[in-house]
Write an enzyme that holds these catalytic residues in place. Structure first.
Site, PDB file in Angstrom:
ATOM      1  NE  ARG A 174      -2.919   0.372   3.340  1.00  0.00           N
ATOM      2  CZ  ARG A 174      -2.506   0.962   4.474  1.00  0.00           C
ATOM      3  NH1 ARG A 174      -2.229   2.251   4.482  1.00  0.00           N
ATOM      4  NH2 ARG A 174      -2.363   0.271   5.591  1.00  0.00           N
ATOM      5  CE1 TYR A 220     -14.717  10.860 -17.289  1.00  0.00           C
ATOM      6  CE2 TYR A 220     -13.882  11.019 -15.047  1.00  0.00           C
ATOM      7  CZ  TYR A 220     -14.549  10.319 -16.034  1.00  0.00           C
ATOM      8  OH  TYR A 220     -15.053   9.071 -15.756  1.00  0.00           O
ATOM      9  CG  ASP A 259      -7.031  14.671 -16.537  1.00  0.00           C
ATOM     10  OD1 ASP A 259      -6.361  14.048 -17.372  1.00  0.00           O
ATOM     11  OD2 ASP A 259      -8.054  14.207 -15.995  1.00  0.00           O
ATOM     12  CE  LYS A 312     -10.200   7.148 -19.484  1.00  0.00           C
ATOM     13  NZ  LYS A 312     -11.318   6.294 -19.192  1.00  0.00           N
TER      14      LYS A 312
HETATM   15  C1  LIG Z   1      -9.748  13.118 -18.785  1.00  0.00           C
HETATM   16  C2  LIG Z   1     -10.063  12.040 -17.796  1.00  0.00           C
HETATM   17  N1  LIG Z   1      -9.562  12.131 -16.557  1.00  0.00           N
HETATM   18  C3  LIG Z   1      -9.819  11.185 -15.620  1.00  0.00           C
HETATM   19  C4  LIG Z   1     -10.634  10.104 -15.901  1.00  0.00           C
HETATM   20  C5  LIG Z   1     -10.904   9.091 -14.838  1.00  0.00           C
HETATM   21  O1  LIG Z   1     -10.124   7.972 -15.035  1.00  0.00           O
HETATM   22  P1  LIG Z   1     -10.499   6.498 -14.513  1.00  0.00           P
HETATM   23  O2  LIG Z   1     -11.704   6.057 -15.267  1.00  0.00           O
HETATM   24  O3  LIG Z   1      -9.252   5.715 -14.780  1.00  0.00           O
HETATM   25  O4  LIG Z   1     -10.793   6.621 -13.047  1.00  0.00           O
HETATM   26  C6  LIG Z   1     -11.162   9.955 -17.186  1.00  0.00           C
HETATM   27  C7  LIG Z   1     -12.020   8.788 -17.511  1.00  0.00           C
HETATM   28  O5  LIG Z   1     -12.657   8.727 -18.542  1.00  0.00           O
HETATM   29  C8  LIG Z   1     -10.877  10.961 -18.157  1.00  0.00           C
HETATM   30  O6  LIG Z   1     -11.383  10.884 -19.408  1.00  0.00           O
END
Ligand SMILES: Cc1ncc(COP(=O)(O)O)c(C=O)c1O
Length: 365
Positions: free
Chosen positions: A32, A85, A157, A182
């Site tokens: 962890r 998002y 992000d 992704k």
């Molecule tokens: C731009 C972006 N940030 C964060 C996330 C969240 O990621 P996760 O689904 O791996 O938790 C996503 C998910 O689609 C995303 O498109």
């Protein structure tokens, strides 16, 4: 890199054991806190992003929450861009409602709006390099500079761009976030996330919080992500090239009202995108002339593209943001994010471009 499929490590020296629990660069003690396979992933992404170190998490949302909860206190203030998002937008609403954190929203290209929004308790500016799903591109150099002048941290992000197209730390960001689910993982077979830090003290602070938060990734997911990253540069090239073909042809199709992809000169972010990015990534959205009904008909007519969530894998996926990824947004928030009732998002894969276009063209017909 082997998979260290273990929860803990054995010691001969109790002092080394105790020391390993207090810092990320001591001995590996308990998974962890740190695990060698996970550390290898953290080092690889930190290297690609030009950061000092990274902390991996079990999902992109795990990484985002690790940073937000690790940095913010009740009464603090966050400045975020409108277009986010859906999961992040939902989490920020929750922080407002349940933890008394204030959030102001600004356009992703407007540093004057950042300066105007700053308050005594502002702690963080939160941006996305390329926003989901309308693909607005943030003016990272100008926005990060506005935050830095005011002594505020910036988190970006960078999921949609990947470090192949953008390295936000070079533009002034302090923290870079990824959903490794992704493009970094690239094969739609893991859920993972990661935060990269420009500064060592900030890294240690969030590592220490992450140890008790417990959104820890599994070593097998970390290993698959590392495996996927070996082809990241090649895959990004094909994602971008395919998206260019589809965006250009969709824009010329009589059934299509608008195409949203920052590589098109008609996109509102095109000028910023052309300065910031060498190419424009593999996600595009479009609106059909027939609105929501036409969008639904289109989505049930594609055969090669899959009607499915997520992006960044080898297969092309389509979805309807207003009823899926952005379902928590009300009408006003949807409008502010630029999402229409009939908008369709395409996460373009690495198939042959002509196969993809043939599929989309028959669905449009
Ligand atoms: C731009 C972006 N940030 C964060 C996330 C969240 O990621 P996760 O689904 O791996 O938790 C996503 C998910 O689609 C995303 O498109």
């Amino acid at each position: 890199m082997p998979i260290y499929q273990t929860s803990g490590f054995e010691f001969e020296d109790p002092a080394v054991f105790a020391d390993g629990m207090t810092r990320p660069d001591g001995a590996f003690v308990y998974a962890r806190y740190s695990n060698p396979t996970v550390r290898s992933l953290e080092d690889a992404v930190a290297g690609l992003e030009g950061g000092v170190a990274a902390v991996a998490a079990a999902s992109g949302m795990g990484a985002i929450n690790m940073v937000l909860l690790g940095l913010l206190q009740p009464g603090d203030h966050v400045i975020a861009q409108h277009a986010l998002y859906g999961g992040t937008a939902h989490m920020l609403d929750d922080l407002v409602e349940r933890f008394g954190i204030q959030v102001s929203y600004v356009p992703e290209h407007d540093p004057a709006a950042v300066r105007a929004a700053i308050r005594p308790r502002t702690k963080l500016l939160y941006l996305e390099t390329i926003a989901n799903p309308m693909t607005q591109v943030a003016d990272l150099p100008a926005m990060c500079a506005a935050a830095r002048e005011a002594g505020i941290l910036t988190a970006v992000d960078n999921t949609f761009a990947s470090p192949i197209l953008c390295r936000p730390i070079e533009h002034g960001a302090d923290i870079v976030l990824h959903s490794t689910t992704k493009y970094l993982g690239g094969h739609a077979d893991i859920i993972g996330g990661l935060a990269v830090f420009a500064d060592d003290a900030l890294y240690r602070k969030i590592w220490s919080y992450a140890c008790t938060l417990g959104a820890t990734p599994d070593p097998f997911a970390a290993w698959l992500t590392l495996r996927g990253m070996q082809t990241l540069a090649l895959r990004m090239e094909r994602h971008c090239a395919n998206a260019r073909v589809l965006a250009t042809r969709l824009a010329g199709h009589p059934a299509v009202a608008a195409v949203h992809w920052p590589g098109l000169a008609s996109h509102p972010s095109h000028e910023i995108a052309a300065k910031l990015l060498p190419d424009f990534s593999g996600v595009l959205s479009f609106d059909l002339l027939g609105g929501r009904a036409a969008g639904e008909k289109f989505m049930s007519s594609v055969r090669l593209a899959l009607l499915a969530p997520s992006l960044g894998g080898v297969e092309t996926l389509i979805l309807h943001p207003a009823s899926t990824s952005h379902r928590h947004l009300d009408e006003e928030q949807l409008a502010q994010a630029g999402i229409g009732a009939g908008t369709v998002r395409v996460a373009v894969g690495i198939e042959h471009a002509e196969d993809l276009w043939a599929d989309i063209a028959q669905a449009l017909d």
